[in-house]
Motif scaffolding. Structure first.
Motif, PDB file in Angstrom:
ATOM      1  N   ALA C 177       0.844  -1.289  -0.060  1.00 25.54           N
ATOM      2  CA  ALA C 177       0.032   0.152   0.145  1.00 25.54           C
ATOM      3  C   ALA C 177       1.181   1.231   0.082  1.00 25.54           C
ATOM      4  CB  ALA C 177      -0.984   0.095   1.347  1.00 25.54           C
ATOM      5  N   ALA C 206      -3.067  -0.843  -2.731  1.00 29.37           N
ATOM      6  CA  ALA C 206      -3.891   0.352  -2.499  1.00 29.37           C
ATOM      7  C   ALA C 206      -3.005   1.600  -2.607  1.00 29.37           C
ATOM      8  CB  ALA C 206      -4.394   0.393  -1.018  1.00 29.37           C
ATOM      9  N   ILE C 224      -7.061   0.909   4.091  1.00 26.71           N
ATOM     10  CA  ILE C 224      -5.829   0.173   3.704  1.00 26.71           C
ATOM     11  C   ILE C 224      -5.743  -1.342   4.244  1.00 26.71           C
ATOM     12  CG2 ILE C 224      -3.213  -0.064   4.143  1.00 26.71           C
ATOM     13  CD1 ILE C 224      -2.978   3.016   3.332  1.00 26.71           C
ATOM     14  N   LYS C 227      -7.511  -3.659   2.623  1.00 30.45           N
ATOM     15  CA  LYS C 227      -6.734  -4.657   1.437  1.00 30.45           C
ATOM     16  C   LYS C 227      -5.940  -5.580   1.756  1.00 30.45           C
ATOM     17  CE  LYS C 227      -8.891  -1.629  -1.379  1.00 30.45           C
ATOM     18  NZ  LYS C 227      -8.646  -0.187  -1.239  1.00 30.45           N
TER      19      LYS C 227
END
Lengths: 309, 372, 383
Positions: C177, C206, C224, C227
């Motif tokens: 991320a 992300a 986040i 994910k």
């Protein structure tokens, strides 16, 4: 689902802080119809003073429990901010009470700059960290995390707001404040000491700012002489969203803005198919604000502004 | 000399004063460069740019009484349009005389777009909506580098074409008629021309039907509507006209700087321009000009604090960079307390402000007011 | 009457400025020639702590050189540092640049931000004065083709590439991320990181954003978390990275946090508290501790100005690079110094400094650090 609940919690905590700062804006506005631009800076000074005290105690030989040290910081910050708010009103706003509306706005901006730069000279240009005095016990609710401090922030804000509402609705001072807000002249005729009421408003607002300042710096773990600007701006937006001049409105506006921001940042990407991301969080917040004001031109709980006739 | 300009005794005196002023303005960059250095010519350039901006905002705030805290958005739009049409960013290199009107027009359209939904709002509610609008534009400029690169995001757009007139590039130092002219000099004359045109237009607007309609709305919207003024269109026109000047100034800024990035168009710029007009004397053109000049020059003049200390005290006690903005803020407060109606208020405002008469006093109290 | 008063005030102001300008000396009492060097950074506003740090770094270098004594062209020379505040504002930056050019500085150390360094560079270029930025990382700065523009800090591309490859190859990150703070620095670094991480086979799950005055990241971190990344990269500075680390911990986001030089400093550890443990960040050059004279520099600096924020060592090195070039040219004349600057080969406190044809540092090493027991510990240096 747990993510949604987490975002809701994130938003509520952020919103409680906005609401507490927004109260200061709304009280002054309700009485003077003045955007007290320097209010964000008073919040900053509150955080800085408290941190200086906390730092001094932590650095000394005294071995007090963490929460007590923080409390000592708050107890010094409150009178310091009250004195500051009182002085600001006396020096920068009172001479302009009969001046055109925008004149005190400019002095407010000037005071803001002075406070920022004074804080920079006194406490330095560095970010000051908040010592880890407050235990961060985390609880899990439906897969979402919430800490003691977060619960405390939400509860304290609610309590303060309820107290303030009672004060304004029930006490003699509150009645005098409402009378002054309606009409300074008539209130004065009825025996209200208008100057004293306005001073009291600034004192209360500044005390709240001090509490908010300490809360913000404890929650995020830092303070900086520039922190008041963004916080003040957001809180002011929250006050307007709720209907400026209205105490319940400030609370509602603050909480709503916090939740809107959290949900905006969290879901805007999915909502727009990835075209807009979390960098449009503030756009989303302002867009909601504008939409609300277009349909309710005086905020959610604000009284209808009568057209001048 | 200013007295002479304002109250000339005879026609020939008036003409003499005007010629003197013209000569002074023409020589100003050379005198400034000789006395204070070229950086002060740049300060002059920016001062002129801010005069244009302040006069533009004055139409919205000073004449029509609509508190606008997002004025910088129009400035940004003008600047970005210039950068898009005259830089390697899109590979377009249109001449400035084509781009500047486009930028002003684009800003004007956005002025109407902003104005339309906010017509019902008053006072501080309007302020916060316009503030939001300004931030929205800035955030878009800061983020539109993906998925399609339109603004190049926070990195900004570089190598923007300077203004070219008759094969002469304003971006370089050159010899013209035996004189050494730097970029700052060229832009001084360009900005001066636009400033004078803006002042002229501002005066004409003020004395026009529309100008009187704006003031009527500012003083009492209901009464203005009753007198047959189409308040909606007249307000929209105020937003559009104000935005137009903002867009124009933006284009000039982009050409002058050669580089623009979103950090030039933050909320602080809007606040600063508002300070200029309130400080100088809202709604009064000479006041607004003075406010713009003062607030551009003051922060730069305060840079010399160290030198002054050395001169007076023999040593530098406090770092000038520590004190500069502090004194700037204090000056704002003091000037406002000293002259709440502005440094050069219009005669009407002054009368209202120093009114002994109760009716007048009440009137001024409700100026820009939202409540009854 | 009043306008006469006004004209008088303006004239006085002008005179005061002019007189102030005359107060500058070109020679010291003992006959040494004064050579002025500009240092520009934001000294007010939200980044003032970084700006003052840069200026202090440059100031320490100047004071040390003066103490040691510098002789150019057979004459003793005294350096004088002129610190200016550009408020991180591009417009103010150009005024300051012109002011420094006017006052006849021999060179400029600055500016701090890319957004001010780039517009200002035009004026130093026109005046043919050397400009060495200690901290601007945007690629565009040295891509303008200016022969007077240098930097002693790795640019976004150099550092982002190292970080991206390191994240995937060494840290073994698969799901990444990325957060950036939407400043020229943060966004530039994050974009280059993303490119390199993807090229190395990492998956970016992300991409989130914040801004450089934010303190609340719970919303983007929660998103986040949904994910499931194993690594979070942050392009930004310590005032954001500190609370971000805390909030990651509070939210139970188990991914590791990785960042660039903007957060590889003491302040980050202070702000993040116990959440700092295990966080990885890079810094261009070699660690101060590993450099000859590095620990000594740190001691001298901190005795005088307190803890190093971020870029003070780079500002210090920038001055040293400049003075070395002056020594080789045996002159402080900008044109002669400029001819020598590309030949720089200096062992600075941040690393070995050589410039490539564009004015970027050549083959600069990037060192990775990790917080262990409340202090940054060096992991490895990547060339």
């Amino acid at each position: 689902m747990d993510i949604f609940i987490q975002q809701l919690i994130n938003g509520l905590v952020l919103g409680s802080i906005y609401a507490l700062v927004a109260l200061g804006y709304t009280m002054v506005y309700g009485i003077l119809e003045l955007i007290n631009f320097a209010h964000g800076e008073v919040t900053m000074i509150g955080a800085m003073v408290a941190l200086a005290v906390i730092g001094a105690i932590a650095g000394s030989a005294l071995d007090l429990p963490g929460l007590l040290v923080v409390l000592a910081g708050v107890l010094v910050a409150i009178p310091a901010c009250m004195l500051l708010g009182f002085t600001i009103e006396k020096v920068a706003y009172r001479p302009l009470r009969r001046a055109p509306r925008l004149a005190p706005l400019i002095t407010a901006i000037g005071v803001s700059i002075v406070l920022q730069n004074s804080a920079m000279l006194i406490w330095g240009r560095q970010y000051v960290s908040f010592p880890p005095l407050i235990p961060q016990n985390s609880h899990e609710i439906l897969g979402a995390h919430i800490t003691d401090l977060q619960i405390f922030i939400i509860l304290l804000s609610t309590l303060i707001m309820a107290g303030l509402w009672l004060l304004v609705q029930q006490s003699t001072l509150g009645r005098a404040m409402r009378a002054t807000a309606q009409s300074k002249e008539v209130a004065a005729l009825m025996g209200v000491n208008v100057d004293r009421v306005i001073s009291a408003t600034f004192l209360i607002g500044s005390a709240l700012a001090a509490i908010a300042g300490v809360m913000v710096s404890a929650y995020y773990g830092l303070a900086h002489y520039y922190m008041g600007f963004m916080l003040g701006l957001k809180a002011f937006s929250a006050a307007v969203l709720g209907g400026i001049g209205n105490i319940a409105g400030a609370m509602l506006g603050g909480l709503l803005l916090g939740v809107i921001e959290a949900l905006g940042a969290g879901y805007i990407g999915d909502l727009t198919g990835g075209f807009l991301g979390s960098h449009y969080q503030d756009v989303f917040a302002f867009f909601v604000l504008i939409l609300v004001l277009v349909f309710r031109p005086s905020g959610l709980l604000g009284e209808r502004v009568a057209s001048r006739a | 000399m200013l007295d002479l300009l304002r109250r000339p005794r005879t026609r020939s005196q008036a003409r003499a004063a005007l010629i003197l002023l013209a000569v002074l303005l023409a020589l100003l960059p050379f005198l400034t460069e000789a006395a204070l250095g070229r950086s002060w010519v740049r300060v002059l350039d920016f001062a002129l740019l801010y005069v244009i901006l302040a006069l533009g905002l004055n139409i919205v705030v000073g004449y029509a009484g609509l508190l606008d805290l997002g004025y910088v958005a129009f400035y940004a739009l003008g600047a970005y349009l210039y950068a898009w049409l005259a830089s390697p960013h899109f590979g377009l290199h249109l001449p400035f005389w084509a781009v500047l009107p486009l930028g002003a027009a684009l800003a004007g359209v956005f002025g109407v777009l902003l104005g339309a939904p906010t017509l019902r709002l008053r006072g501080d509610y309007l302020a916060i909506v316009t503030l939001g609008f300004g931030e929205i534009i800035r955030i878009f400029m800061n983020n539109l580098n993906a998925p399609v690169n339109i603004t190049n995001g926070p990195q900004g757009i570089n190598l923007i074409d300077p203004v070219h007139v008759a094969g002469l590039s304003f971006g370089k130092t050159q010899q013209v008629l035996g004189l050494t002219l730097s970029s700052a000099h060229f832009y001084y004359y360009l900005f001066l021309a636009f400033t004078l045109a803006t002042i002229f237009i501002a005066y004409r607007l003020q004395d026009s039907r529309i100008g009187r309609a704006w003031v009527a709305i500012r003083e009492d919207e209901v009464a203005a509507a009753a007198m047959g003024i189409d308040t909606r269109n007249v307000k929209l026109l105020a937003f559009a006209m104000g935005a137009l000047f903002g867009g124009l100034a933006g284009g000039l800024f982009a050409a002058f700087q050669g580089f623009i990035s979103p950090e030039s168009f933050n909320l602080w710029e809007s606040i600063l321009i508002l300070c200029m007009i309130v400080l100088g004397g809202m709604g009064h053109i000479p006041g607004v000009i003075l406010g713009a000049l003062l607030l551009t020059v003051l922060p730069e003049a305060l840079r010399y604090l160290g030198d002054w200390q050395r001169l007076v005290l023999g040593e530098v006690l406090v770092e000038p960079t520590d004190l500069r903005m502090l004194l700037f803020g204090a000056a704002l407060v003091l000037m406002m307390i000293y002259r709440p109606e502005g440094l050069i208020p219009s005669r009407q405002r002054k009368r209202e402000f120093h009114a002994e008469d109760g009716v007048l006093e009440q009137e001024q109290a409700s100026l820009y007011d939202t409540r009854t | 009457m009043r306008s006469a008063h006004l004209v008088g005030t303006i004239l006085t102001l002008g005179l005061a400025i002019g007189l102030g300008g005359c107060g500058q000396k070109t020679e010291t009492a003992d006959g040494a020639q004064v050579v002025r060097v500009g240092s520009v950074a934001p000294l007010t506003g939200p980044q003032a702590h970084l700006g003052k740090d840069n200026e202090n770094g440059a100031r320490l270098a100047v004071e040390e050189i003066n103490a040691r004594g510098l002789t150019l062209g057979g004459r003793p020379v005294r350096l004088e540092l002129i610190g200016e505040d550009d408020q991180a504002d591009p417009k103010t930056a150009t005024i300051v640049a012109q002011k420094l050019v006017d006052s006849g500085v021999a060179a400029v150390i600055g500016h701090l931000n890319s957004g001010t360094t780039i517009p200002a560079s035009k004026y130093y270029h026109d005046a043919n004065i050397p400009q060495i930025s200690p901290s601007a990382t945007a690629i565009a700065y040295t891509a303008q083709g200016y022969r007077n523009a240098f930097r002693v800090m790795a640019n976004d591309e150099q550092q982002g590439r190292v970080l991206g490859e390191y994240a995937v190859r060494t840290m073994g990150a698969r799901r990444i991320a990325i957060i950036d703070d939407r400043t020229a620095y943060g966004q530039g670094l994050a974009d280059e990181f993303e490119k390199a991480a993807r090229a190395a086979g990492g998956e970016v799950v992300a991409r989130e954003y914040t801004h450089d005055r934010a303190t609340d990241f719970t919303a983007i971190l929660t998103s986040i978390k949904g994910k499931n990344p194993d690594l979070v990269f942050f392009g930004g500075m310590d005032p954001q990275a500190g609370p971000m680390a805390q909030q990651m911990k509070r939210l139970g986001l188990a991914a590791r946090l990785l960042g660039g030089d903007g957060m590889q400093n003491l302040n980050f550890i202070k702000l993040a508290g116990d959440a700092a443990e295990g966080v990885t960040a890079s810094s261009p050059g070699l660690p101060l501790e590993a450099m000859p004279g590095g620990p000594d520099f740190k001691r001298r600096f901190e005795a005088k100005y307190g803890p190093i924020q971020v870029y003070a060592p780079y500002a210090y090195d920038a001055v040293m690079v400049l003075v070395e070039a002056m020594r080789r040219a045996d002159s402080h004349e900008p044109a002669k110094v400029l001819a020598e600057l590309p030949k720089t080969d200096l062992q600075g406190v941040t690393g070995h400094i050589r410039f490539d044809a564009k004015g970027d540092t050549e083959g600069g090493a990037v060192t990775l650090y990790q917080v262990k027991n409340g202090a940054w510990a060096m992991l490895e240096t990547v060339k």
